[in-house]
Design an enzyme around this catalytic site. Structure first.
Site, PDB file in Angstrom:
ATOM      1  N   THR A  84       0.827  -1.217   0.000  1.00  0.00           N
ATOM      2  CA  THR A  84       0.000   0.000   0.000  1.00  0.00           C
ATOM      3  C   THR A  84       0.859   1.264   0.000  1.00  0.00           C
ATOM      4  OG1 THR A  84      -0.132  -0.084   2.397  1.00  0.00           O
ATOM      5  CG2 THR A  84      -1.944  -1.086   1.182  1.00  0.00           C
ATOM      6  N   ARG A  85       0.211   2.383  -0.393  1.00  0.00           N
ATOM      7  CA  ARG A  85       0.924   3.648  -0.561  1.00  0.00           C
ATOM      8  C   ARG A  85       1.630   4.098   0.708  1.00  0.00           C
ATOM      9  NH1 ARG A  85      -3.414   7.273  -4.118  1.00  0.00           N
ATOM     10  NH2 ARG A  85      -3.343   5.925  -5.937  1.00  0.00           N
ATOM     11  N   ASP A  86       0.941   3.990   1.849  1.00  0.00           N
ATOM     12  CA  ASP A  86       1.548   4.507   3.075  1.00  0.00           C
ATOM     13  C   ASP A  86       2.789   3.708   3.460  1.00  0.00           C
ATOM     14  OD1 ASP A  86      -0.270   2.444   3.503  1.00  0.00           O
ATOM     15  OD2 ASP A  86      -1.076   3.249   5.376  1.00  0.00           O
ATOM     16  N   LYS A  87       2.720   2.371   3.306  1.00  0.00           N
ATOM     17  CA  LYS A  87       3.869   1.542   3.698  1.00  0.00           C
ATOM     18  C   LYS A  87       5.067   1.808   2.800  1.00  0.00           C
ATOM     19  CE  LYS A  87       1.306  -2.163   5.846  1.00  0.00           C
ATOM     20  NZ  LYS A  87       0.407  -3.251   5.458  1.00  0.00           N
ATOM     21  N   SER A 108       5.698   4.560   0.986  1.00  0.00           N
ATOM     22  CA  SER A 108       6.223   5.914   1.233  1.00  0.00           C
ATOM     23  C   SER A 108       7.108   5.916   2.471  1.00  0.00           C
ATOM     24  CB  SER A 108       5.083   6.911   1.465  1.00  0.00           C
ATOM     25  OG  SER A 108       4.395   7.151   0.273  1.00  0.00           O
TER      26      SER A 108
END
Ligand SMILES: Cc1cc2nc3c(=O)[nH]c(=O)nc-3n(C[C@H](O)[C@H](O)[C@H](O)COP(=O)(O)OP(=O)(O)OC[C@H]3O[C@@H](n4cnc5c(N)ncnc54)[C@H](O)[C@@H]3O)c2cc1C
Ligand code: FES
Lengths: 99, 554
Positions: free
Chosen positions: B280-283, B285
């Site tokens: 996922t994007r948060d991980k 980033s």
């Protein structure tokens, strides 16, 4: 870094010349931004997305219409990068057309 | 100074503002839509590729209930269930209406509506139009509809909002600056809808257009509105960092890629050994920013993306992005690209109810400027759906409130400060100071250092202090050139909005002493047991930040 000679055909048939710090990875929009920062804080130009989608940055580039955020900054045959507003419609100022 | 009267004033003409305009004008009220750029061409909407949806094309097993659950799950406890339910319940109707007004959804080989999968959605439900130029397609459909309502609906490009005007605690209009005529005007309205989009330009690397300077949050604060969960800024993990001309350009094919740090180590093996880059994007980033933070990034503060093992697939699946890279000298066949996270979206925003009404009477907010729907993490392709559904609701609600009000209130506008700054007799004129452009750059570097992907207590304190210093610089700033559409006057006005919005983000981040959703503070890496919202308001030139328990908690 080298320099590029830029000619901007502005309102009332006035033409401005700029000598702008330049590297080959610069787009026309990057060059205009350089002019804004270091030469003419009042220069008028329009842009938004920087990725070729909105078309608001369209202008005449070396005599042809083009997106300034997509076109790489290169001098034309006369040695100048020549910029002008699109010919059609009312020009607000410099490179900006009324929408 | 010119005075303009309307019933409903809409500020911003992205998908949210235009959606609101069409629904408000249908009710017969006079509607005026203004934009600081070209109407319908100046927001993040232009770049959007797909929209999450429910409709005849939905796959077996999809329903309002599953869509609602996906949003709730993704929001890390902060998503407002009232808003999520409305979104899932009304998206079908809104998209069908757009289709009736001329939007054509893209189809697959079988000539059926093409439905795409998107990370975080438990089932494929994204659709597109105009071969992936979905945002543009939606804008043009609304603009066409708007023209058919032109007796009630006017648009005005190139006019930037400076302040909302209030009278006895009610929003009554706006003070604006006409960039073409270079003059101030007052717009009186019975209701105002803010739809000014996001704030990616607060950071040095962003996917957002140049207009995304967070004006709406600052305007809302000035009028007394409450901002919710402003620390929740989403970074798009894999965007180009070099060359400068395309910095922030989003790479959609990162799940095909291998990411390396400067020592040549494929670092995702340390963070997500199972999924590697396909996470996922948060991980992603967070992992990328941590590598750079620990000195394992390139000179440009980037990591390397390698797709040399799969260039053909990239080229066939993402031709536009592939061409863009090659055009700008990043030859993906033989070379690695320098990539890093780019500021992309803000989940936080002005607190609204189901009709887009803020806590300030007369003020409605919609689209990315509104907060609450996405909580701590926005699901891909849910931003456009939000604009359609809540744009329509805000437009209808503002119009019916306007219809009930007989008179416009006349604000006791104190415009002297702006007058002073933007007219010839301003004392700051001529005084040498830092240029508005440089002030913007300073704000971006402060936010990057102190309020980026990885935050810390010390970093946030420093950011707060530096933003105070920038405030002082602003007061002494060089007065801008006031020629028509001068870039400098735009930067001058936007930099003021940027500082106020940046401060709100930093205040909110300081008050979230945990790591939740897109907010990661390395001094508080865990979750607190009871979730809460951060709420920022602005009174007497001071920020007040409180923690608000979730609805139902006490
Ligand atoms: C590159 C990119 C790709 C994306 N892809 C997707 C996707 O595929 N699917 C998806 O759902 N979402 C996507 N998003 C997110 C989504 O596009 C946005 O969140 C959404 O479009 C915001 O719409 P909006 O109407 O709220 O604001 P915007 O579309 O940003 O419009 C805001 C408007 O307000 C104007 N404005 C701002 N301040 C002022 C002021 N002071 N005075 C007057 N006017 C003002 C601006 O000029 C602008 O025109 C993407 C975002 C980006 C940047
Ligand atoms: S800035 Fe949008 S096309 Fe050039």
């Amino acid at each position: 870094m080298s320099v590029i000679q830029v000619k901007i055909e502005r309102d009332h048939y006035e033409t401005s010349f700029f000598e702008v710090a330049y590297s080959t990875d610069m787009t026309v929009l990057n060059i205009i931004e350089e002019i804004y920062r270091h030469h003419d804080p009042a220069i008028a130009y329009r842009f938004s997305c920087r990725t070729g989608l909105c078309a608001t940055c369209m202008m005449m580039i070396n005599g042809k219409p083009g997106l300034s955020c997509m076109a790489m900054g290169k001098p034309g045959e006369d040695g100048y990068l020549t910029l002008a507003p699109l010919p059609k419609g009312h020009t607000i100022r410099d490179l900006v057309k009324e929408v | 100074m010119d005075i303009i009267n309307t019933d409903v004033l809409i500020i911003g003409s992205g998908a949210a503002g235009l959606s609101a305009s069409v629904y408000a004008a249908r009710s017969g009220q006079k509607v005026l839509v203004i934009d600081k750029g070209a109407v319908g061409k100046s927001g993040s909407t232009v770049g959007a590729v797909q929209i999450a949806s429910l409709g005849e094309w939905s796959l077996n097993g999809d329903s309002e209930e599953t869509y609602f659950k996906d949003i709730e799950e993704s929001g890390r406890g902060l998503s407002d269930p009232v808003l999520a339910k409305i979104l899932a319940g009304e998206i079908t109707e809104r998209i069908n209406e757009l289709i009736a007004w001329g939007l054509k959804l893209d189809v697959d080989e079988k000539k059926e509506v093409a439905v795409f999968s998107t990370a975080g959605h438990s089932i494929s439900r994204s659709v597109s139009a105009r071969k992936g130029k979905t945002g543009l397609g939606i804008l043009q459909t609304f603009l066409k509809k708007a023209r058919s309502l032109k007796d009630n609906l006017n648009t005005w490009s190139d006019v930037i909002t400076l302040e909302l005007l209030t009278s006895s605690e009610r929003v009554t209009g706006a003070l604006v600056f006409d960039l073409t005529e270079t003059k101030l005007s007052i717009i009186h309205a019975k209701t105002v809808i803010l739809a000014t989009g996001g704030m990616g330009q607060l950071y040095p690397v962003t996917s957002n257009p140049v207009q995304a300077t967070g004006d709406g949050f600052s305007l809302g604060l000035g009028a007394g509105a409450a901002l919710k969960d402003m620390e929740q800024v989403q970074f798009y993990p894999v965007s180009l960092k070099a060359p400068q001309s395309v910095a922030g350009f989003c790479i959609s094919f990162y799940h095909y890629s291998k990411l390396y740090n400067k020592d040549g180590h494929r670092f995702m093996a340390d963070y997500e050994p199972e999924t590697l880059e396909n996470t996922t994007r948060d991980k992603l980033s967070l992992a990328m920013a941590s590598e750079v933070g620990q000195g394992r990034g390139t000179e440009n503060g980037a990591v390397f993306m390698d797709v040399t093992h799969t260039t053909d697939r990239v080229k066939s699946d993402f031709p536009h992005e592939y061409e863009m890279c090659v055009d700008r000298g990043v030859d993906l066949r033989s070379n690695r690209a320098e990539v890093g996270p780019a500021a992309h979206f803000i989940m936080g925003g002005i607190q609204i109810d189901g009709n887009g009404a803020s806590s300030v009477p007369g003020l409605y907010v919609t689209g990315e400027t509104a907060g609450g729907l996405h909580g701590g993490n926005r699901l891909g392709n849910n931003a456009l759906s939000e604009c359609l559904v809540f744009g329509a609701r805000a437009g209808q609600a503002a119009a019916s409130e306007s219809a009930e009000r007989e008179n416009r209130l006349f604000p006791s506008a104190d415009v002297s400060e702006w007058l002073q700054k933007l007219t010839g007799d301003s004392p700051v004129r001529g005084k040498k100071g830092v240029s508005p452009y440089d002030i913007k750059r300073k704000i971006q570097s402060v936010m990057d250092e102190g309020a980026g992907v990885v935050r810390s207590d010390k970093g946030l304190h420093q950011a707060r202090k530096k933003l105070e210093e920038i405030d002082v610089l602003l007061k002494e700033a060089k007065a801008p050139s006031l020629k028509p559409y001068s870039r400098e006057v735009i930067d001058f006005i936007e930099s003021r909005h940027m500082v106020r919005t940046a401060k709100a983000i930093v205040e909110a981040a300081m008050h979230r002493t945990e790591s939740r959703g897109a907010h990661y503070n390395k001094d508080h890496p865990g979750l607190e047991t009871k979730p809460y919202h951060t709420v920022v308001t602005y009174q007497d030139e001071r920020f007040i930040c409180l923690r608000q328990p979730l609805k139902g908690d006490r």
